[in-house]
Design an enzyme around this catalytic site. Structure first.
Site, short mmCIF file in Angstrom:
data_model
loop_
_atom_site.label_atom_id
_atom_site.label_comp_id
_atom_site.label_asym_id
_atom_site.label_seq_id
_atom_site.Cartn_x
_atom_site.Cartn_y
_atom_site.Cartn_z
N GLU A 73 0.82 -1.21 0.00
CA GLU A 73 0.00 0.00 0.00
C GLU A 73 0.86 1.26 0.00
OE1 GLU A 73 -3.02 0.22 -0.62
OE2 GLU A 73 -3.63 -1.86 -0.42
N CYS A 98 -13.53 1.26 -14.67
CA CYS A 98 -14.07 2.62 -14.46
C CYS A 98 -12.91 3.61 -14.45
CB CYS A 98 -14.86 2.68 -13.15
SG CYS A 98 -15.91 4.14 -12.99
N CYS A 102 -25.33 2.32 -11.56
CA CYS A 102 -24.59 3.55 -11.84
C CYS A 102 -25.52 4.65 -12.35
CB CYS A 102 -23.49 3.28 -12.86
SG CYS A 102 -22.50 4.73 -13.27
#
Length: 456
Positions: free
Chosen positions: A99, A255, A271
């Site tokens: 991360e 996306c 959506c």
């Protein structure tokens, strides 16, 4: 506050013209064709329009997203470790490293760095024993070098103060570990320890803003807080880590910012941005009326930036204009001598332990004022070298090589590069920064920035 309007003037973002093709809809996209004489629906309040309030829809979205993730997720080394490592502390450490590396760095770039890092320091204890020089050497090229430094500092804290055990909750991770913010803490806690907490990063922001037509500045604190509320409400309680990774994976691969693959999206029926693109509006109506607040909604697009039908779902998210990076110029001198083996050696010095590129090595450099003539730049650099070396340096002896441009996140840096061959060694000021002579091979193995590699 509800206000009375005549049914003939009320418009809705998901209502289709008579000629439009009709696709199956979820509760988030009402049927555009109302029976004759039926009363028009009441205006939708902002919480209902911009949040997920239907439990059935939330369950459907979770199921669709996780099923897609199980089929389509990328094979990444940190995911394999998170899924197979039985030791909870090693598992948390493995996710933590990934991360931190992935912050503002592309996945393709991180993979090789991650594998080398975990091979060299497979545990928190191993990293805690490493030197900052070793960390910087391995981190070189990843950018944002303070991330590696803070990661090692936090590893030492876990080993020395927490008994070698990683905190198990997002709250404790954020509180106890330096360099671990809200997102990183949520990612570690959900992926490594199964805590049902959401995450919000750039990919998640984009997905959520499109799912719920959030058109306000997505970097504003109010919008970020609303997105965190939404992420925490959506996260799957039985598979929180997989759900969060699936949401991020969706933003990274489907996306995407400029050319989203809406036809491949597993949650397209939820959506509202896509729903609006499909069905449009019969007549132009100010976008601020979409949620029934008549311009008072803090999450709708501003009235000055109405819906652009040519952009479709990429109307969202809307971001504030980025500040232009400030321009800086730095004079850099490559001091060169012939080494004992006959090949060239170069003098490098270590930067301060704080600030930009902290602790990295570079060629002797000095900042320049803007708009200096070349002659004056030479004099500034010669004075810097003279004070640093303790012996006269003739400005005319500096050979101009060229300019190197390197873009940092907030700085447009130009390095004005000179070279200065030396016949012998130089006596350096003991009070100056640490320095050493290196071969070209040793230079590339040192903790030097990408910009300095361009300079050489």
């Amino acid at each position: 506050r509800p206000r009375t309007r005549s049914a003939s003037t009320r418009q809705w973002p998901c209502r289709a013209p008579a000629s439009a093709a009709v696709e199956p809809r979820s509760p988030s996209c009402p049927d555009p064709a109302l029976p004759a004489g039926a009363p028009a629906p009441a205006p939708t309040s902002p919480p209902a329009l911009h949040r997920f309030s239907d439990p059935a829809e939330i369950e459907a979205l979770r199921g669709n997203l996780l099923a897609w993730y199980d089929r389509c997720k990328r094979d990444l080394p940190w995911r394999a470790l998170a899924a197979t490592e039985p030791d909870a502390d090693r598992r948390g450490y493995a996710v933590w490293v990934s991360e931190i590396m992935l912050q503002q760095t592309q996945v393709a770039t991180v993979i090789d760095y991650y594998n080398r890092w975990m091979q060299k320091w497979p545990t928190l204890q191993a990293l805690a024993q490493a030197s900052l020089e070793e960390v910087n050497e391995l981190w070189a090229g990843l950018g944002y070098y303070s991330r590696g430094k803070r990661l090692q500092e936090a590893a030492r804290k876990v080993v020395c103060e927490l008994g070698g055990h990683m905190p198990r909750t997002a709250e404790a991770l954020q509180k106890l570990l330096p360099g671990v913010g809200r997102y990183t803490a949520g990612a570690i806690a959900s992926i490594s320890y199964g805590q049902a907490t959401g995450v919000v990063d750039g990919n998640v922001i984009r997905v959520l803003c499109r799912l719920r037509c959030i058109g306000a500045d997505s970097s504003s604190p109010a919008v970020i807080d609303r997105l965190w509320d939404m992420a925490n409400a959506l996260v799957d309680r039985s598979r929180p880590g997989d759900f969060n990774q699936a949401l991020m994976e969706l933003g990274a691969t489907v996306c995407v910012p400029k050319a989203p693959l809406c036809g491949e999206c597993p949650v397209k029926q939820h959506c509202r941005a896509r729903c609006r693109r499909l069905f449009g509006k019969p007549t132009p109506v100010p976008d601020v009326e979409d949620c029934g607040e008549f311009g008072d909604c803090s999450l709708c697009p501003p009235a000055t930036e109405p819906w652009d039908s040519s952009l479709g779902v990429t109307n969202f998210p809307r971001k504030a204009a980025k500040k232009q990076p400030r321009a800086m110029r730095t004079a850099t001198c490559v001091l060169e001598r012939r080494g004992c083996r006959g090949g060239p050696e170069y003098l490098i010095v270590q930067r301060p332990s704080s600030g930009l590129l902290a602790g990295l090595w570079e060629f002797p450099s000095v900042p320049l004022a803007q708009d200096l003539q070349e002659e004056k730049e030479r004099e500034v650099l010669a004075d810097h070298l003279q004070a640093w070396m303790g012996q006269p340096v003739a400005a005319k002896g500096l050979r101009f090589i060229g300019e190197v441009i390197h873009i940092f996140s907030h700085i447009h840096q130009t390095y004005v590069v000179y070279s200065l061959p030396l016949d012998g060694d130089v006596t350096l000021d003991p009070a100056s920064s640490p320095s050493r002579w290196v071969t070209e091979e040793e230079f590339h193995a040192s903790a030097v920035s990408t910009a300095m590699k361009k300079v050489l």
